[in-house]
Write an enzyme that holds these catalytic residues in place. Structure first.
Site, PDB file in Angstrom:
ATOM      1  N   ASP A  21      49.459  74.706  29.132  1.00  0.00           N
ATOM      2  CA  ASP A  21      49.466  74.417  27.626  1.00  0.00           C
ATOM      3  C   ASP A  21      49.542  75.464  26.758  1.00  0.00           C
ATOM      4  OD1 ASP A  21      49.620  72.564  25.515  1.00  0.00           O
ATOM      5  OD2 ASP A  21      47.399  72.353  25.495  1.00  0.00           O
ATOM      6  N   ASN A  69      55.920  63.366  27.048  1.00  0.00           N
ATOM      7  CA  ASN A  69      56.873  64.523  26.466  1.00  0.00           C
ATOM      8  C   ASN A  69      57.973  64.035  26.020  1.00  0.00           C
ATOM      9  OD1 ASN A  69      55.319  67.224  28.664  1.00  0.00           O
ATOM     10  ND2 ASN A  69      54.883  66.730  26.547  1.00  0.00           N
TER      11      ASN A  69
END
Ligand code: FPP
Length: 247
Positions: A21, A69
């Site tokens: 991340d 996503n």
């Protein structure tokens, strides 16, 4: 002392899972578009994979693209999918040289065709490699995994292959996309966020969680060593008390 030397080989996790991340924030910090962060994230993938193989880790799972996503801007999704194809084409030779097997978990049939094709080609080419298994979680979410496992088991019941009273932990674990893969003992998440984001919810039941403020594109071998040293200092009790544990 050198961090790598602090790692005890006899207490290595067999399986490390990583939520990569912070690519977007890393890019922003450098005044660049988000996709610049993803490109630099590939360097971190390469270094981390190499470090894990050198240490003798058996399984490394990377959360590369979640089912959520797809909701990102179109340009970012397209670039990520292209980057995957590019990286797979470029890095499969490195995987071969290092005896690393590639696998994938997730609803990969729903990936764009070129990504799906490159992924299957990489999996096929590396299938006999033995040193380490690199698992890419692509179009993955833990809830999807639990639902598909439930469907598989329900079908087996309906077809009379198993009895509902035979369903237990092991049967369920086997039906998950991680079927023959041992559960991760260590989960690393970069970028300072402290949540699981729908990643391996069943499999992480007893994992040690390690959160680092480092953005993923800055993650290197040293950061992996730091996480492992931290993990090795923890006492894993699995519901027991300290005195019951065998040293
Ligand atoms: C998270 O950062 C990163 C991703 C969703 C994608 C990860 C992909 C790569 C590192 C490149 C390709 C990978 C492989 C395995 C070849 P973010 O975009 O959520 O960052 P932010 O939270 O700062 O916005």
């Amino acid at each position: 002392m050198d961090l790598k030397l602090q790692i005890k080989p006899e207490k290595l996790p067999r399986h490390i899972a990583i939520i990569m991340d912070g690519n977007g924030r890393w890019a922003k910090k450098h005044g660049k578009p988000r996709v610049f962060g993803h490109r630099n994230g590939v360097k971190a993938v390469r270094e981390t994979t190499e470090a894990a193989a050198e240490l003798g880790i058996d399984f490394l799972t990377l959360y590369a693209f979640s089912t959520e996503n797809w909701n990102r801007p179109r340009l970012e999704v397209d670039t990520l999918m292209k980057l995957l194809v590019e990286t797979l084409h470029k890095e499969v030779n490195t995987l071969m040289k290092n005896d690393i097997k590639l696998q994938a978990i997730g609803n990969i049939n729903k990936l764009p065709r070129p990504t799906h094709k490159a992924l299957l080609a990489g999996i096929e080419r590396t299938k006999n490699n033995k040193r380490m298994t690199l698992i890419l979680a692509l179009n993955y979410s833990a809830k999807w995994d639990i639902v598909q496992a439930t469907q598989k088991i329900a079908k087996a019941c309906k077809e009379g292959l198993i009895n509902e009273t035979d369903i237990n932990d092991q049967v369920f674990a086997q039906a998950l996309s991680t079927g023959n893969i041992p559960d991760p003992e260590l989960l690393i998440r970069t970028s300072g966020e402290a949540r699981l984001s729908n990643f391996l919810l069943w499999q992480l039941a007893y994992a040690e969680l390690y959160f680092t403020p480092t953005f993923w594109p800055d993650f290197r071998k040293q950061q992996l060593y730091e996480a492992i040293v931290d993990y090795q200092q923890r006492e894993r009790r699995f519901g027991k008390i300290s005195e019951q544990l065998v040293p």
